[in-house]
Design a protein around this motif. Structure first.
Motif, PDB file in Angstrom:
ATOM      1  N   SER A  52       0.820  -1.224   0.000  1.00  0.00           N
ATOM      2  CA  SER A  52       0.000   0.000   0.000  1.00  0.00           C
ATOM      3  C   SER A  52       0.851   1.271   0.000  1.00  0.00           C
ATOM      4  CB  SER A  52      -0.941   0.006   1.207  1.00  0.00           C
ATOM      5  OG  SER A  52      -0.196  -0.153   2.397  1.00  0.00           O
ATOM      6  N   ASP A  53       2.153   1.142   0.286  1.00  0.00           N
ATOM      7  CA  ASP A  53       3.002   2.332   0.351  1.00  0.00           C
ATOM      8  C   ASP A  53       3.250   2.963  -1.017  1.00  0.00           C
ATOM      9  OD1 ASP A  53       3.073   2.106   3.061  1.00  0.00           O
ATOM     10  OD2 ASP A  53       4.958   0.990   3.110  1.00  0.00           O
ATOM     11  N   PHE A  54       2.970   2.208  -2.074  1.00  0.00           N
ATOM     12  CA  PHE A  54       3.060   2.832  -3.405  1.00  0.00           C
ATOM     13  C   PHE A  54       2.093   4.010  -3.481  1.00  0.00           C
ATOM     14  CE2 PHE A  54       1.803   3.558  -7.768  1.00  0.00           C
ATOM     15  CZ  PHE A  54       3.026   3.619  -8.420  1.00  0.00           C
ATOM     16  N   ASP A  55       0.883   3.805  -2.912  1.00  0.00           N
ATOM     17  CA  ASP A  55      -0.133   4.876  -2.947  1.00  0.00           C
ATOM     18  C   ASP A  55       0.046   5.874  -1.804  1.00  0.00           C
ATOM     19  OD1 ASP A  55      -1.490   3.920  -5.230  1.00  0.00           O
ATOM     20  OD2 ASP A  55      -2.375   2.323  -4.007  1.00  0.00           O
ATOM     21  N   LYS A  56       1.047   5.634  -0.968  1.00  0.00           N
ATOM     22  CA  LYS A  56       1.299   6.566   0.147  1.00  0.00           C
ATOM     23  C   LYS A  56       2.561   7.386  -0.091  1.00  0.00           C
ATOM     24  CE  LYS A  56      -1.137   3.933   3.698  1.00  0.00           C
ATOM     25  NZ  LYS A  56      -1.078   3.319   5.024  1.00  0.00           N
ATOM     26  N   GLY A  57       3.027   7.404  -1.352  1.00  0.00           N
ATOM     27  CA  GLY A  57       4.118   8.320  -1.700  1.00  0.00           C
ATOM     28  C   GLY A  57       5.521   7.775  -1.533  1.00  0.00           C
ATOM     29  N   TYR A  58       5.657   6.426  -1.479  1.00  0.00           N
ATOM     30  CA  TYR A  58       7.017   5.879  -1.299  1.00  0.00           C
ATOM     31  C   TYR A  58       7.944   6.255  -2.469  1.00  0.00           C
ATOM     32  CZ  TYR A  58      10.796   2.532  -0.458  1.00  0.00           C
ATOM     33  OH  TYR A  58      12.029   1.955  -0.240  1.00  0.00           O
ATOM     34  N   ILE A  59       7.410   6.178  -3.676  1.00  0.00           N
ATOM     35  CA  ILE A  59       8.255   6.485  -4.838  1.00  0.00           C
ATOM     36  C   ILE A  59       8.587   7.985  -4.876  1.00  0.00           C
ATOM     37  CG2 ILE A  59       8.405   6.409  -7.380  1.00  0.00           C
ATOM     38  CD1 ILE A  59       8.545   3.626  -6.036  1.00  0.00           C
ATOM     39  N   GLN A  60       7.616   8.824  -4.491  1.00  0.00           N
ATOM     40  CA  GLN A  60       7.884  10.276  -4.433  1.00  0.00           C
ATOM     41  C   GLN A  60       8.976  10.570  -3.395  1.00  0.00           C
ATOM     42  OE1 GLN A  60       4.981   8.861  -4.795  1.00  0.00           O
ATOM     43  NE2 GLN A  60       3.527  10.139  -5.910  1.00  0.00           N
ATOM     44  N   SER A  69      11.628   8.305 -12.147  1.00  0.00           N
ATOM     45  CA  SER A  69      10.602   8.631 -13.144  1.00  0.00           C
ATOM     46  C   SER A  69      10.037   7.371 -13.805  1.00  0.00           C
ATOM     47  CB  SER A  69      11.190   9.560 -14.214  1.00  0.00           C
ATOM     48  OG  SER A  69      12.341   8.964 -14.764  1.00  0.00           O
ATOM     49  N   ASN A  70       8.762   7.443 -14.187  1.00  0.00           N
ATOM     50  CA  ASN A  70       8.082   6.373 -14.931  1.00  0.00           C
ATOM     51  C   ASN A  70       8.015   5.045 -14.177  1.00  0.00           C
ATOM     52  OD1 ASN A  70       7.914   8.215 -17.105  1.00  0.00           O
ATOM     53  ND2 ASN A  70       9.994   7.668 -17.692  1.00  0.00           N
ATOM     54  N   THR A  72       5.789   2.618 -12.579  1.00  0.00           N
ATOM     55  CA  THR A  72       4.346   2.361 -12.483  1.00  0.00           C
ATOM     56  C   THR A  72       4.066   1.435 -11.306  1.00  0.00           C
ATOM     57  OG1 THR A  72       4.474   0.393 -13.856  1.00  0.00           O
ATOM     58  CG2 THR A  72       4.126   2.504 -15.002  1.00  0.00           C
ATOM     59  N   LYS A  73       2.789   1.344 -10.950  1.00  0.00           N
ATOM     60  CA  LYS A  73       2.395   0.460  -9.865  1.00  0.00           C
ATOM     61  C   LYS A  73       2.727  -1.001 -10.201  1.00  0.00           C
ATOM     62  CE  LYS A  73      -1.357   0.095  -6.587  1.00  0.00           C
ATOM     63  NZ  LYS A  73      -2.598   0.719  -6.165  1.00  0.00           N
ATOM     64  N   GLU A  74       2.551  -1.353 -11.462  1.00  0.00           N
ATOM     65  CA  GLU A  74       2.869  -2.731 -11.893  1.00  0.00           C
ATOM     66  C   GLU A  74       4.351  -3.026 -11.670  1.00  0.00           C
ATOM     67  OE1 GLU A  74       0.717  -0.737 -13.555  1.00  0.00           O
ATOM     68  OE2 GLU A  74      -0.924  -2.039 -12.885  1.00  0.00           O
ATOM     69  N   MET A  75       5.207  -2.053 -12.031  1.00  0.00           N
ATOM     70  CA  MET A  75       6.649  -2.245 -11.838  1.00  0.00           C
ATOM     71  C   MET A  75       6.975  -2.391 -10.357  1.00  0.00           C
ATOM     72  SD  MET A  75       7.743   0.686 -14.552  1.00  0.00           S
ATOM     73  CE  MET A  75       9.451   0.899 -14.169  1.00  0.00           C
ATOM     74  N   PHE A  76       6.348  -1.537  -9.546  1.00  0.00           N
ATOM     75  CA  PHE A  76       6.578  -1.582  -8.102  1.00  0.00           C
ATOM     76  C   PHE A  76       6.170  -2.938  -7.528  1.00  0.00           C
ATOM     77  CE2 PHE A  76       4.746  -1.119  -3.825  1.00  0.00           C
ATOM     78  CZ  PHE A  76       5.816  -0.599  -3.121  1.00  0.00           C
ATOM     79  N   LEU A  77       4.996  -3.402  -7.936  1.00  0.00           N
ATOM     80  CA  LEU A  77       4.479  -4.682  -7.419  1.00  0.00           C
ATOM     81  C   LEU A  77       5.386  -5.849  -7.793  1.00  0.00           C
ATOM     82  CD1 LEU A  77       0.641  -4.469  -8.076  1.00  0.00           C
ATOM     83  CD2 LEU A  77       1.801  -4.745  -5.885  1.00  0.00           C
TER      84      LEU A  77
END
Ligand SMILES: CC(C)(COP(=O)(O)OP(=O)(O)OC[C@H]1O[C@@H](n2cnc3c(N)ncnc32)[C@H](O)[C@@H]1OP(=O)(O)O)[C@@H](O)C(=O)NCCC(=O)NCCS
Length: 191
Positions: A52-60, A69-70, A72-77
């Motif tokens: 869930s941290d992808f949607d909580k700004g971990y990448i930012q 940059s670029n 995606t959620k799929e890449m993160f997962l």
């Protein structure tokens, strides 16, 4: 890879219980503001990275350190699951501000398995970053202290990291010393 349900969103990269079991009294540094692993500050929680941290700004957050940059959620997962499948290897640790559901700091301990030194393990610290507006509250120090203690608890014979010269005094607080051997790198893509 798709996220099916809430249970999957709460999946941890490693068991956060490991952090709670650390004897923080052995911290190599002290905390004048009284923060600790179990109490990082008001509304703050320290734990393993979750899906869930992808949607909580971990990448930012990571973008304040380097190029993200670029992603995606799929890449993160896909990467999250690949790391999780490497058992006992990746300890990506984050601090969440639960008042804003935002990941505000993170650092990763990576474990390498060796044949040398009687099949020892060593640790590397990677991706240490605190969100700009949260810097100066001892949170970077808390993460480093935690991962240093965790690496010892896991049995690492040594722990290393790479850093900019400006950050050397920060890491010296924990006992890290600039090594006399030089660090070599071959880049296949621009920085
Ligand atoms: C470096 C970084 C992680 C420090 O996090 P922070 O939460 O702001 O630092 P803290 O509040 O925990 O600072 C703890 C102590 O280290 C000192 N410190 C912080 N950053 C420092 C730096 N770059 N160099 C030397 N000392 C530093 C503080 O003065 C403080 O001293 P004290 O113990 O005497 O009070 C943060 O500034 C950051 O995210 N920077 C950008 C990303 C980066 O450079 N990461 C490191 C990659 S190797």
């Amino acid at each position: 890879m798709s996220v099916e349900n809430g249970d999957e969103l709460e999946l941890e990269l490693f068991d956060s219980k490991l952090l709670q079991e650390i004897d923080f009294a052995k911290s190599p540094v002290s905390f004048p503001n009284g923060i600790s692993i179990t109490n990082p500050g008001e509304s703050l929680v320290m734990r393993s990275l979750k899906i869930s941290d992808f949607d909580k700004g971990y990448i930012q957050l990571l973008s304040q350190l380097t190029d993200t940059s670029n992603t995606t959620k799929e890449m993160f997962l896909e990467r999250f699951h690949a790391m999780k499948n490497c058992k006992d290897t990746y300890y990506a640790t984050v601090i969440e501000d639960t008042s804003t559901n935002q990941i505000i700091a993170g650092a990763t301990l990576e474990i390498e398995q060796k044949f040398i030194r009687q099949c020892a393990i060593r640790g590397r610290i990677e991706e240490v970053v605190v969100l700009e507006e949260y810097r100066g509250k001892q949170l970077g120090k808390l993460l480093l202290s935690t991962l240093t203690l965790l690496s010892q608890k896991l049995g690492c014979y040594k722990l290393s990291l790479e850093c900019a010269e400006d950050n050397i005094p920060f890491y010296q607080k924990f006992g890290f010393k600039p090594h006399t051997e030089c660090y070599m790198v071959l880049r296949f893509r621009p920085k």
